[in-house]
Design a protein around this motif. Structure first.
Motif, mmCIF file in Angstrom:
data_model
loop_
_atom_site.group_PDB
_atom_site.id
_atom_site.type_symbol
_atom_site.label_atom_id
_atom_site.label_comp_id
_atom_site.label_asym_id
_atom_site.label_seq_id
_atom_site.Cartn_x
_atom_site.Cartn_y
_atom_site.Cartn_z
ATOM 1 N N HIS A 74 -10.971 70.341 -1.224
ATOM 2 C CA HIS A 74 -11.477 70.048 -2.553
ATOM 3 C C HIS A 74 -11.768 68.555 -2.687
ATOM 4 C CE1 HIS A 74 -11.588 70.963 -6.960
ATOM 5 N NE2 HIS A 74 -11.356 69.677 -7.024
ATOM 6 N N ALA A 75 -10.793 67.752 -2.280
ATOM 7 C CA ALA A 75 -10.964 66.305 -2.378
ATOM 8 C C ALA A 75 -12.151 65.841 -1.540
ATOM 9 C CB ALA A 75 -9.692 65.595 -1.928
ATOM 10 N N GLY A 109 -6.294 73.607 1.170
ATOM 11 C CA GLY A 109 -7.427 73.922 0.301
ATOM 12 C C GLY A 109 -7.742 72.777 -0.638
ATOM 13 N N MET A 110 -6.699 72.153 -1.153
ATOM 14 C CA MET A 110 -6.918 71.052 -2.086
ATOM 15 C C MET A 110 -7.466 69.814 -1.391
ATOM 16 S SD MET A 110 -6.489 72.420 -4.841
ATOM 17 C CE MET A 110 -6.610 74.139 -4.402
ATOM 18 N N VAL A 111 -7.119 69.661 -0.125
ATOM 19 C CA VAL A 111 -7.716 68.561 0.633
ATOM 20 C C VAL A 111 -9.218 68.788 0.776
ATOM 21 C CG1 VAL A 111 -7.822 67.436 2.883
ATOM 22 C CG2 VAL A 111 -5.611 67.978 1.875
ATOM 23 N N SER A 171 -2.338 73.474 -0.176
ATOM 24 C CA SER A 171 -2.606 72.038 -0.102
ATOM 25 C C SER A 171 -3.810 71.724 0.770
ATOM 26 C CB SER A 171 -1.390 71.294 0.440
ATOM 27 O OG SER A 171 -0.363 71.324 -0.512
#
Lengths: 244, 244
Positions: A133-134, A129-131, A127
């Motif tokens: 990304h955002a 990592g996905m932040v 997650s």
DNA sequence: CGAGGTGTTGAACTTGGTCAAAAGTCGTGG
DNA sequence: CCACGACTTTTGACCAAGTTCAACACCTCG
């Protein structure tokens, strides 16, 4: 400062059990003092270790064929540096210190253990990592489609939102250790235009400056101007596997 | 086409055991036919399902306050759409079909199972996320610091490198179903300048066009011009947890 | 055949870049 | 404590890449 930034940052998102705390502690065993402007890792180095930022500001960057520099991420205390590199054999960005600071290097293998032992921490790393990304998506949006002033506004908002992850109660005032050239390299402008934009924002009463310090007086107006969304405030942990 | 694109794509990176194959198959149970230009998901929708692209091209995008559109990702057959959204409660981008195609929607909960049951697949999903990250980084580099012609060159190279993940033996020739306006929205240009850039590239003998088709005749020269790195070719799987 | 989307081309315009010089700032050493 | 040098910020003048607007040609698909 004696308490681990990493555990603090992660504990912000999920409660951490003893076993997980032990896994995380392994990531902060070593420490490394770094002076401002030191290059810690070059682009293309083999990916052997990652870093936890204990104090200070760091940044990842790369140079382009034409000689200009692109700053990709600013790393603040509590951040884990190098997660995106795990998938590759060599680093895709260099890492340098913006201020004096302390890093905790840890071997990539410490992560393997996380993946095997704690589905819950894996999910959180995922997650985080996905932040990131955002954050990159926001950056693209800004660089690609917004004017200089808006880019600078967004950058400043991003900085405070990031600082607030560990310093929850801070206001709009903070110290900006990055030079205008560095800011420009992050948002695709030259130092000249960053300066002009800041000047203009000051004239409009959005910000007040005293030396290195910046105070986002008109934070709400700034947020409205760039449609700002805080990516760091809250992530969805409801889908995470249970601890058991 | 009867074989699962997802398994094919993932099998490209790691060998897949029976148990894993079953987990993956769950993601392609349902199918949904979609016509070009259909909007599948709006920005801000609750994140309930993800999609596997079975055929056709899709794209995620968002609009900015000033009305311009930013295309963030083009999704090709075999791609999993929506991974970056898992960390959030609401989608951060809309999803639309660039061509007619087939999607396999699957509930977010199917991923929970992956995380609990297969550390190995978790690690791969994680890595795929990081590849997306690298792609975004490239995009930033391009948009922020390169000229129009270079941006277009990079975009085309990115497309073929992506197509080659599932169609290993293709040459430099492919069909470009995206309009020049869409290309522009992806790399921060207007349709006008995309057209001019393509024209120029054609004059320079880099590409040959016949209608929709584009042939990257000077692929090597193009790669050199933008310092292109193929992010999709090889990821590091050595650190992955063992199956056992 | 017609209509709407797509691509091409031209002309005027704007934003931000480039270059250069001056004014601050900060840290270091004398 | 001051002076020096290096770096950073500010400001101005000029320039160029890409935008905007608009017109037209071209498909392609009902």
């Amino acid at each position: 400062m004696s308490r681990s930034c990493l555990i603090e940052k992660i504990g912000y998102h999920i409660p951490i059990g003893d076993a997980d705390a032990r896994l995380l502690a392994r990531m902060e065993e070593e420490t490394q003092n770094v002076r401002a402007k030191t290059v810690i890792r070059e682009l293309g180095d083999p990916v052997e270790r990652l870093y936890v930022v204990k104090s200070g500001w760091f940044y990842s960057y790369m140079y382009l064929p034409n000689g200009s520099r692109q700053i990709l991420h600013v790393h603040y205390p509590g951040d884990i540096v190098g997660i995106p590199d795990i998938a590759f054999l060599r680093t895709s960005a260099a890492l340098a210190a913006a201020t004096d600071g302390v890093l905790c290097p840890f071997p990539k293998s410490a992560l393997d253990e996380v993946f095997v032992r704690s589905p819950r921490l894996s999910a959180l790393l995922f997650s985080i990592g996905m932040v990131e990304h955002a954050v990159l998506v926001d950056r693209i949006r800004i660089i690609s489609r917004m004017r200089a002033r808006e880019r600078v506004i967004h950058f400043l908002l991003e900085v405070v939102s990031r600082l607030r992850v560990t310093r929850r109660e801070m206001g709009g005032r903070f110290d900006m250790p990055l030079s205008q050239e560095m800011i420009g390299d992050a948002i695709g402008l030259t130092n000249v235009y960053v300066s002009r934009s800041l000047k203009q924002m000051q004239a409009e009463g959005m910000i007040v400056r005293h030396g290195r310090g910046i105070d986002l007086v008109g934070e709400e107006a700034m947020k409205k101007a760039v449609d700002f969304e805080d990516r760091h405030f809250k992530i969805d942990t409801t889908w995470f596997p249970r601890t058991d």
